[in-house]
Write a protein that holds these residues in place. Structure first.
Motif, short mmCIF file in Angstrom:
data_model
loop_
_atom_site.label_atom_id
_atom_site.label_comp_id
_atom_site.label_asym_id
_atom_site.label_seq_id
_atom_site.Cartn_x
_atom_site.Cartn_y
_atom_site.Cartn_z
N LYS A 1 0.84 -1.21 0.00
CA LYS A 1 0.00 0.00 0.00
C LYS A 1 0.87 1.25 0.00
O LYS A 1 0.57 2.23 -0.69
CB LYS A 1 -0.92 -0.01 1.23
N LEU A 2 1.95 1.21 0.78
CA LEU A 2 2.86 2.36 0.84
C LEU A 2 3.54 2.61 -0.50
O LEU A 2 3.88 3.74 -0.84
CB LEU A 2 3.92 2.13 1.92
N LEU A 3 3.72 1.53 -1.28
CA LEU A 3 4.35 1.67 -2.60
C LEU A 3 3.35 2.07 -3.68
O LEU A 3 3.71 2.21 -4.84
CB LEU A 3 5.02 0.34 -2.99
N GLY A 4 2.10 2.24 -3.30
CA GLY A 4 1.09 2.73 -4.24
C GLY A 4 0.30 1.65 -4.95
O GLY A 4 -0.44 1.94 -5.90
N PHE A 5 0.42 0.40 -4.53
CA PHE A 5 -0.36 -0.68 -5.14
C PHE A 5 -1.81 -0.57 -4.71
O PHE A 5 -2.11 -0.29 -3.55
CB PHE A 5 0.18 -2.05 -4.70
N ASN A 6 -2.73 -0.82 -5.66
CA ASN A 6 -4.14 -0.90 -5.26
C ASN A 6 -4.44 -2.33 -4.81
O ASN A 6 -3.58 -3.22 -4.90
CB ASN A 6 -5.07 -0.47 -6.41
N SER A 7 -5.68 -2.57 -4.36
CA SER A 7 -6.04 -3.88 -3.79
C SER A 7 -5.85 -5.01 -4.80
O SER A 7 -5.35 -6.10 -4.46
CB SER A 7 -7.49 -3.86 -3.29
N PHE A 8 -6.25 -4.77 -6.06
CA PHE A 8 -6.11 -5.81 -7.09
C PHE A 8 -4.64 -6.15 -7.32
O PHE A 8 -4.26 -7.32 -7.41
CB PHE A 8 -6.75 -5.34 -8.40
N GLN A 9 -3.79 -5.10 -7.42
CA GLN A 9 -2.37 -5.33 -7.65
C GLN A 9 -1.71 -6.05 -6.48
O GLN A 9 -0.83 -6.89 -6.68
CB GLN A 9 -1.67 -3.99 -7.92
N VAL A 10 -2.13 -5.71 -5.27
CA VAL A 10 -1.58 -6.38 -4.09
C VAL A 10 -1.86 -7.88 -4.16
O VAL A 10 -0.97 -8.71 -3.95
CB VAL A 10 -2.18 -5.79 -2.79
N ASN A 11 -3.10 -8.23 -4.47
CA ASN A 11 -3.47 -9.65 -4.55
C ASN A 11 -2.82 -10.33 -5.75
O ASN A 11 -2.34 -11.47 -5.64
CB ASN A 11 -4.99 -9.80 -4.61
N ARG A 12 -2.80 -9.65 -6.89
CA ARG A 12 -2.30 -10.26 -8.13
C ARG A 12 -0.79 -10.48 -8.11
O ARG A 12 -0.31 -11.54 -8.52
CB ARG A 12 -2.69 -9.36 -9.33
N TYR A 13 -0.04 -9.49 -7.64
CA TYR A 13 1.41 -9.56 -7.76
C TYR A 13 2.15 -9.97 -6.48
O TYR A 13 3.31 -10.37 -6.55
CB TYR A 13 1.95 -8.21 -8.24
#
Length: 199
Positions: free
Chosen positions: A104-116
């Motif tokens: 989250k601190l790196l700017g990932f959204n929820s989808f990106q957090v789960n996907r990557y």
């Protein structure tokens, strides 16, 4: 036919388990949480043979006729998907919460957090359970013999009815099932080594 039912059912189960497991690992609206929970508990708490009878013999009573092979594939997929979704959910929950916060601190959204970040780690943890699920599904295809499907077990029964040599027939069936399921251990080991390469 045994491999066809097992492999296609497994594909359905993996897809369902990833979606259901990922969704149930997060806070959801109550109605969605109830529906997903009901699906998992219904298929885990009722016998597979009853589910096969319901799909193939019960659905036509409401006007939905299903091919016996397709009914076997779908039922096996739904059944194993319910079990495997709990493995996926547990694997996702095992990912350290600090990684969510860092993403989250790196700017990932929820989808990106789960996907990557989350799913790649969770799948690595879930691989042994997936391979075990596939082996179990191959063995459970014998349940399809209760429907008009000529898979391995039903074929063995038909040969027995003609030859009356149960020992040879069922030993042969056991060896064939063993070869199909044991071969998955080699696939599982290879996948685990590949998944842990960058651990």
């Amino acid at each position: 036919m045994t491999l066809k039912i097992g492999i296609l059912g497994f594909v359905i189960a993996v897809g369902l388990s990833l979606v259901v497991g990922a969704l149930r690992s997060h806070k959801l609206p109550k109605i969605i949480s109830f529906i997903l929970g009901f699906y998992v508990e219904f298929f885990r708490c009722t016998p597979l043979i009853v589910q096969l009878f319901f799909v193939y013999y019960g659905m036509p009573t409401i006007g939905v006729k299903i091919d016996p092979v397709f009914a076997s594939i779908v039922t096996m997929g739904l059944n194993s998907g319910a079990y495997m979704s709990e493995n996926v959910r547990g694997s996702i929950l095992s990912v350290d919460k600090g990684q969510y916060e860092a993403a989250k601190l790196l700017g990932f959204n929820s989808f990106q957090v789960n996907r990557y970040i989350v799913l790649p780690q969770a799948i690595r943890v879930a691989i042994p359970a997936f391979m075990n699920g596939f082996s179990t599904m191959i063995k459970e295809t014998s349940m399809a013999s209760v429907l008009p499907v000529i898979e391995l077990t039903k074929l063995g029964n038909q040969i027995y009815a003609k030859t009356y040599h149960p020992f040879e027939i069922y030993i042969s069936l056991g060896v064939l099932y063993f070869v199909m399921t044991y071969s998955m251990t080699f696939v599982a080991r290879k996948l685990e080594r590949k998944a842990t390469k960058w651990q």
